[in-house]
Design an enzyme around this catalytic site. Structure first.
Site, PDB file in Angstrom:
ATOM      1  N   GLU A 144       7.477  -1.752 -10.078  1.00  0.00           N
ATOM      2  CA  GLU A 144       6.172  -1.678  -9.374  1.00  0.00           C
ATOM      3  C   GLU A 144       5.711  -3.066  -8.926  1.00  0.00           C
ATOM      4  O   GLU A 144       4.527  -3.398  -8.955  1.00  0.00           O
ATOM      5  CB  GLU A 144       5.127  -0.942 -10.207  1.00  0.00           C
ATOM      6  CG  GLU A 144       5.551   0.504 -10.395  1.00  0.00           C
ATOM      7  CD  GLU A 144       4.436   1.506 -10.558  1.00  0.00           C
ATOM      8  OE1 GLU A 144       3.309   1.218 -10.141  1.00  0.00           O
ATOM      9  OE2 GLU A 144       4.726   2.596 -11.077  1.00  0.00           O
TER      10      GLU A 144
HETATM   11  N1  CAA Z   1      -3.604  -2.044   0.970  1.00  0.00           N
HETATM   12  C1  CAA Z   1      -3.684  -1.695   2.279  1.00  0.00           C
HETATM   13  N2  CAA Z   1      -2.929  -2.293   3.237  1.00  0.00           N
HETATM   14  C2  CAA Z   1      -2.074  -3.250   2.823  1.00  0.00           C
HETATM   15  C3  CAA Z   1      -1.952  -3.662   1.497  1.00  0.00           C
HETATM   16  C4  CAA Z   1      -2.773  -3.013   0.532  1.00  0.00           C
HETATM   17  N3  CAA Z   1      -2.724  -3.311  -0.753  1.00  0.00           N
HETATM   18  N4  CAA Z   1      -1.021  -4.624   1.408  1.00  0.00           N
HETATM   19  C5  CAA Z   1      -0.570  -4.849   2.654  1.00  0.00           C
HETATM   20  N5  CAA Z   1      -1.214  -4.013   3.522  1.00  0.00           N
HETATM   21  C6  CAA Z   1      -1.074  -3.908   4.976  1.00  0.00           C
HETATM   22  C7  CAA Z   1      -1.460  -5.244   5.643  1.00  0.00           C
HETATM   23  O1  CAA Z   1      -2.844  -5.300   5.888  1.00  0.00           O
HETATM   24  C8  CAA Z   1      -0.643  -5.178   6.901  1.00  0.00           C
HETATM   25  O2  CAA Z   1      -1.270  -4.332   7.840  1.00  0.00           O
HETATM   26  P1  CAA Z   1      -1.638  -4.825   9.346  1.00  0.00           P
HETATM   27  O3  CAA Z   1      -0.355  -5.285   9.979  1.00  0.00           O
HETATM   28  O4  CAA Z   1      -2.230  -3.613   9.989  1.00  0.00           O
HETATM   29  O5  CAA Z   1      -2.611  -5.944   9.167  1.00  0.00           O
HETATM   30  C9  CAA Z   1       0.622  -4.458   6.467  1.00  0.00           C
HETATM   31  O6  CAA Z   1       0.292  -3.718   5.308  1.00  0.00           O
HETATM   32  C10 CAA Z   1       1.750  -5.417   6.144  1.00  0.00           C
HETATM   33  O7  CAA Z   1       1.273  -6.287   5.154  1.00  0.00           O
HETATM   34  P2  CAA Z   1       2.039  -7.609   4.760  1.00  0.00           P
HETATM   35  O8  CAA Z   1       2.399  -8.381   5.990  1.00  0.00           O
HETATM   36  O9  CAA Z   1       1.251  -8.285   3.689  1.00  0.00           O
HETATM   37  O10 CAA Z   1       3.395  -7.009   4.159  1.00  0.00           O
HETATM   38  P3  CAA Z   1       4.649  -7.746   3.552  1.00  0.00           P
HETATM   39  O11 CAA Z   1       5.853  -7.222   4.220  1.00  0.00           O
HETATM   40  O12 CAA Z   1       4.436  -9.233   3.537  1.00  0.00           O
HETATM   41  O13 CAA Z   1       4.702  -7.172   2.044  1.00  0.00           O
HETATM   42  C11 CAA Z   1       4.150  -7.068  -0.278  1.00  0.00           C
HETATM   43  C12 CAA Z   1       3.658  -7.255   1.170  1.00  0.00           C
HETATM   44  C13 CAA Z   1       2.886  -7.066  -1.119  1.00  0.00           C
HETATM   45  C14 CAA Z   1       5.071  -8.178  -0.724  1.00  0.00           C
HETATM   46  C15 CAA Z   1       4.867  -5.681  -0.395  1.00  0.00           C
HETATM   47  O14 CAA Z   1       6.095  -5.685   0.287  1.00  0.00           O
HETATM   48  C16 CAA Z   1       5.119  -5.274  -1.831  1.00  0.00           C
HETATM   49  O15 CAA Z   1       4.207  -4.784  -2.503  1.00  0.00           O
HETATM   50  N6  CAA Z   1       6.372  -5.401  -2.332  1.00  0.00           N
HETATM   51  C17 CAA Z   1       6.710  -4.922  -3.664  1.00  0.00           C
HETATM   52  C18 CAA Z   1       7.096  -3.475  -3.616  1.00  0.00           C
HETATM   53  C19 CAA Z   1       7.026  -2.803  -4.957  1.00  0.00           C
HETATM   54  O16 CAA Z   1       6.086  -3.007  -5.729  1.00  0.00           O
HETATM   55  N7  CAA Z   1       7.974  -1.923  -5.227  1.00  0.00           N
HETATM   56  C20 CAA Z   1       7.937  -1.154  -6.418  1.00  0.00           C
HETATM   57  C21 CAA Z   1       8.657   0.106  -6.219  1.00  0.00           C
HETATM   58  S1  CAA Z   1       7.899   1.493  -6.935  1.00  0.00           S
HETATM   59  C22 CAA Z   1       8.356   1.546  -8.557  1.00  0.00           C
HETATM   60  O17 CAA Z   1       8.823   0.604  -9.130  1.00  0.00           O
HETATM   61  C23 CAA Z   1       8.017   2.833  -9.171  1.00  0.00           C
HETATM   62  C24 CAA Z   1       8.767   3.205 -10.382  1.00  0.00           C
HETATM   63  O18 CAA Z   1       9.589   4.080 -10.331  1.00  0.00           O
HETATM   64  C25 CAA Z   1       8.390   2.622 -11.691  1.00  0.00           C
END
Ligand code: CAA
Length: 380
Positions: free
Chosen positions: A363
């Protein structure tokens, strides 16, 4: 500031503690050793209402707050994080995602079965090339007449084999990047879905983790969640809440190891006195207790913000980052306090240490939490 808990929250905590310490403890070592799925326990925690905690009563859920939820998760995780992760993904990602963002028809169809625990939910975001870089989705969902056709591979999917509902993130318009991504409710029994082998994990071995392959899988158009292109934001919003759950899980792991180490240090004697009376051990325990209390403040603040409809994305990232580091430190120190016994399975602390490690990875890794926090503070 009011740090008291309601009677209802304390009742939930007690019910989770009683179940974990009376039932989960019985077979946790065997299930961990042999990687056995906790079928009986998932049914029992469903009967206790722990799989419908965040679902409103109108959809047959228990309609509890997030403080109750993190208190329950902490208690379960003190004993068994495999059960806790199944519960966390089901509640924070699958149930919350449908309750908050799905249409009325989708809610009516899926929430009651998820609330009763008859159906377990899974969240399919990660891919071989899209783990931390979640928007780099290679799984495609192309619209054809009245359905989408899904092709691709998802990785590290908790409950892949036991879930009855998948929430799948996939790319519909590759040229649009994250704006072309959609989210779908998918029946795991659909033709064209196959599972990779059970992952032989270091910890949380009793939960089932697989990769999931999609080969021309037809998904009805009405199973898309939200507007066209909403899928990436949907995933991000879900993970904000999911991270509160994983932080609570890490807190529970830390507490479980601390409780065992404290008890052991009062019984085990060296050089003529209980080891807690050696400053080297007493100071370790003092640091462990302080880390746990601090982590709990962050976890409960994040849950409280969510309950009060305040923004909670940054605090949930802080809570996950901090609580998972505390879990790793506390479990490592617990093994140290137990000495040679700590390295042996029957004393549980080595298992808790293996479980703690995963909380720093899934996550969103600790490094991803720092990306989220640093981006947020740079906007302040
Ligand atoms: N809420 C709403 N919108 C969001 C947001 C949030 N928290 N975070 C980003 N966004 C939106 C941004 O506003 C942007 O939108 P616009 O272009 O319209 O402005 C868009 O999303 C892209 O945002 P970023 O440019 O910030 O995106 P990024 O590519 O740089 O990635 C990141 C951001 C936070 C690093 C994301 O990729 C991330 O969370 N990565 C980790 C993924 C993860 O946690 N995976 C876990 C898998 S699930 C799991 O593990 C479950 C299990 O089985 C236990």
């Amino acid at each position: 500031m009011d740090f008291t808990y309601t009677e209802e929250q304390l009742m939930v905590q007690k019910a989770a503690r009683d179940y974990a310490q009376r039932e989960l403890i019985q077979d946790v070592l065997e299930r961990d050793n042999k990687a056995i799925y906790p079928t009986k326990h998932i049914k029992n925690i469903a009967d206790l209402g722990f799989l419908g905690m965040l679902i409103p009563m109108e959809y047959d859920g228990v309609g509890m707050d997030n403080i109750s939820y993190v208190m329950a998760l902490e208690e379960i995780s003190k004993i068994d994080s495999s059960v806790a992760v199944i519960m966390a993904v089901h509640n924070s990602l699958a149930c919350y995602g449908i309750d908050k963002y799905a249409s009325d028809d989708q809610k009516k169809k899926y929430l009651p079965q998820l609330a009763s625990g008859e159906t377990i939910g899974a969240f399919l975001l990660s891919e071989p090339e899209a783990g931390s870089d979640a928007s780099f989705q290679k799984t495609t969902a192309l619209l054809k007449d009245d359905h989408y056709v899904l092709n691709g591979v998802k990785n590290w999917i908790t409950s892949a084999n036991s879930a009855g509902v998948y929430l799948v993130i996939a790319q519909t318009y590759p040229d649009l990047g994250h704006k072309g991504i959609n989210a779908f409710i998918v029946d795991p029994k659909s033709e064209g879905i196959t599972l990779g082998p059970h992952e032989d994990k270091m910890g949380m071995r009793s939960s089932d983790t697989h990769s999931v392959m999609f080969n021309d899988v037809k998904v009805p158009k009405e199973n898309r969640i939200g507007d066209d292109g909403f899928g990436f934001k949907f995933a991000m919003k879900l993970l904000e809440g999911g991270r509160i759950g994983i932080a609570a899980q890490a807190l529970g792991i830390a507490c479980g190891a601390y409780d065992l180490a404290l008890k052991y240090s009062k019984e085990r004697k060296t050089f003529g006195k209980e080891i807690i009376n050696h400053q080297a051990i007493a100071f370790k325990l003092a640091d462990m207790a302080t880390g746990i209390e601090t982590a709990r403040l962050l976890v409960h603040k994040a849950a409280w913000l969510k309950d009060n409809n305040e923004p909670y994305g940054t605090i949930s990232a802080m809570a996950k980052l901090y609580a998972t580091d505390v879990a790793m430190k506390v479990t490592t120190e617990a093994v140290q306090i137990f000495g040679g016994n700590g390295y042996v399975k029957e004393y549980h602390v080595e298992r808790l240490m293996r479980e703690a490690k995963l909380t720093q990875i899934y996550e969103g890794t600790s490094e991803i939490q720092k990306v989220i926090i640093s981006r947020a503070i740079s906007k302040d």
